[in-house]
Design a protein around this motif. Structure first.
Motif, PDB file in Angstrom:
ATOM      1  N   GLU A  76       0.830  -1.207   0.000  1.00 33.82           N
ATOM      2  CA  GLU A  76       0.000   0.000   0.000  1.00 33.82           C
ATOM      3  C   GLU A  76       0.867   1.260   0.000  1.00 33.82           C
ATOM      4  OE1 GLU A  76      -3.428   2.213   2.743  1.00 33.82           O
ATOM      5  OE2 GLU A  76      -2.816   0.148   3.177  1.00 33.82           O
ATOM      6  N   ARG A  77       1.897   1.279   0.836  1.00 35.44           N
ATOM      7  CA  ARG A  77       2.806   2.425   0.875  1.00 35.44           C
ATOM      8  C   ARG A  77       3.593   2.537  -0.429  1.00 35.44           C
ATOM      9  NH1 ARG A  77       4.011   4.918   5.781  1.00 35.44           N
ATOM     10  NH2 ARG A  77       3.052   3.968   7.620  1.00 35.44           N
ATOM     11  N   GLU A  79       2.598   1.549  -3.420  1.00 33.47           N
ATOM     12  CA  GLU A  79       1.692   2.065  -4.446  1.00 33.47           C
ATOM     13  C   GLU A  79       1.487   3.570  -4.284  1.00 33.47           C
ATOM     14  OE1 GLU A  79       0.464   0.812  -7.058  1.00 33.47           O
ATOM     15  OE2 GLU A  79       1.024  -1.290  -6.828  1.00 33.47           O
ATOM     16  N   ARG A  80       1.451   4.025  -3.045  1.00 34.58           N
ATOM     17  CA  ARG A  80       1.308   5.457  -2.784  1.00 34.58           C
ATOM     18  C   ARG A  80       2.512   6.219  -3.333  1.00 34.58           C
ATOM     19  NH1 ARG A  80       0.873   6.246   3.246  1.00 34.58           N
ATOM     20  NH2 ARG A  80      -0.819   4.751   2.890  1.00 34.58           N
ATOM     21  N   ALA A  84       2.416   8.917  -6.562  1.00 36.52           N
ATOM     22  CA  ALA A  84       2.508  10.301  -6.062  1.00 36.52           C
ATOM     23  C   ALA A  84       3.145  11.257  -7.062  1.00 36.52           C
ATOM     24  CB  ALA A  84       3.302  10.333  -4.756  1.00 36.52           C
ATOM     25  N   GLU A  88       5.119  15.065  -6.604  1.00 33.37           N
ATOM     26  CA  GLU A  88       5.996  14.880  -5.457  1.00 33.37           C
ATOM     27  C   GLU A  88       7.410  14.566  -5.923  1.00 33.37           C
ATOM     28  OE1 GLU A  88       5.629  12.002  -1.669  1.00 33.37           O
ATOM     29  OE2 GLU A  88       6.351  11.012  -3.484  1.00 33.37           O
ATOM     30  N   GLY A  93       9.764  11.138  -1.839  1.00 32.89           N
ATOM     31  CA  GLY A  93       9.018   9.892  -1.754  1.00 32.89           C
ATOM     32  C   GLY A  93       9.869   8.745  -1.257  1.00 32.89           C
ATOM     33  N   ASP A  96      10.399   9.005   2.440  1.00 33.12           N
ATOM     34  CA  ASP A  96       9.233   8.507   3.180  1.00 33.12           C
ATOM     35  C   ASP A  96       9.195   6.977   3.195  1.00 33.12           C
ATOM     36  OD1 ASP A  96       8.408  11.076   3.732  1.00 33.12           O
ATOM     37  OD2 ASP A  96       6.977  11.178   2.072  1.00 33.12           O
ATOM     38  N   ARG A 161       8.042   3.883 -10.391  1.00 32.77           N
ATOM     39  CA  ARG A 161       7.729   5.302 -10.203  1.00 32.77           C
ATOM     40  C   ARG A 161       8.156   6.115 -11.433  1.00 32.77           C
ATOM     41  NH1 ARG A 161       7.281   9.341  -6.180  1.00 32.77           N
ATOM     42  NH2 ARG A 161       7.411  11.322  -7.279  1.00 32.77           N
TER      43      ARG A 161
END
Length: 226
Positions: A76-77, A79-80, A84, A88, A93, A96, A161
């Motif tokens: 989930e993280r 994919e975020r 993004a 971003e 990213g 994070d 990404r």
């Protein structure tokens, strides 16, 4: 905080303390004798645990000596992070992502604002481990092999990404791969900088804060050289 939460917190602290004791015993014995001459029974005795308990934490004496690396967070993280961009910054990213890896991994309990006594113990462990790896190329090679696995996993995510931010890269696999490797190497430089600064200052600040600061400096440097 409920009684159940307090008990869970106590168990977690005991678990981390046991893990740390095993690692410190393994590193100390290996430093004194050479890791080839150290047995799991001896490590367990010094750490005041049973060999069975040792194997609950580590699959081998080598794994106890070289230590563990952070693991990437859940899908989930990830994919975020992938979704993004491009609004971003990719370095923000990745920062994070790595902080999430620290917050959910073994280092969370080690560096999350615990007592100064624990901070000193963690600092001693890492200092002894660095000296041992420096003097033992075979152990250093094992550590680097583990690091390469983490590096490859991060590079794969960075490729996703980059392709999300610029779909044209999907038609140029070589450029996509090489660009992802470059971003990965820069990210690892930021992580190593954070780790070194954290260790040099005694491990008293949360490692996540040090990591965030190092990536902010990387970002500022990138803006400066444009």
């Amino acid at each position: 905080m409920s009684v159940a939460e307090e008990e869970l917190g106590l168990r977690e602290r005991k678990r981390l303390a046991t893990r740390r004791a095993i690692q410190l015993a393994a590193v100390e014995l290996a430093s004194e004798r050479g890791f080839d001459r150290v047995t799991i029974d001896e490590i367990s005795h010094v750490a005041n645990v049973s060999p069975r308990t040792f194997f609950n934490y580590f699959p081998s004496k080598e794994s106890a000596i070289i230590g563990e690396l952070p693991e990437l967070p859940d899908e989930e993280r990830i994919e975020r992070f992938v979704g993004a961009g491009p609004k971003e910054s990719i370095l923000d990213g990745i920062s994070d992502l790595l902080i999430a890896a620290i917050d959910t991994g073994e280092l969370a309990g080690e560096t999350g604002g615990d007592t100064s006594e624990v901070a000193r113990a963690v600092q001693e462990l890492h200092a002894r481990r660095r000296a041992l790896l420096k003097d033992n190329p075979e152990l250093f090679a094992l550590r680097m092999a583990s690091m390469h696995q983490f590096e490859d996993a991060l590079s794969t995510i960075i490729q996703r990404r980059l392709a999300h931010d610029d779909p044209a890269l999907l038609d140029d696999a070589e450029t996509l791969h090489q660009r992802a490797r470059l971003v990965t190497y820069v990210s690892f430089a930021g992580m190593r900088h954070a780790w070194s600064c954290w260790a040099d200052h005694g491990g008293v600040e949360p490692l996540a804060d040090r990591l965030r600061s190092s990536f902010e400096q990387l970002q500022a440097l990138g803006n400066h050289v444009r």
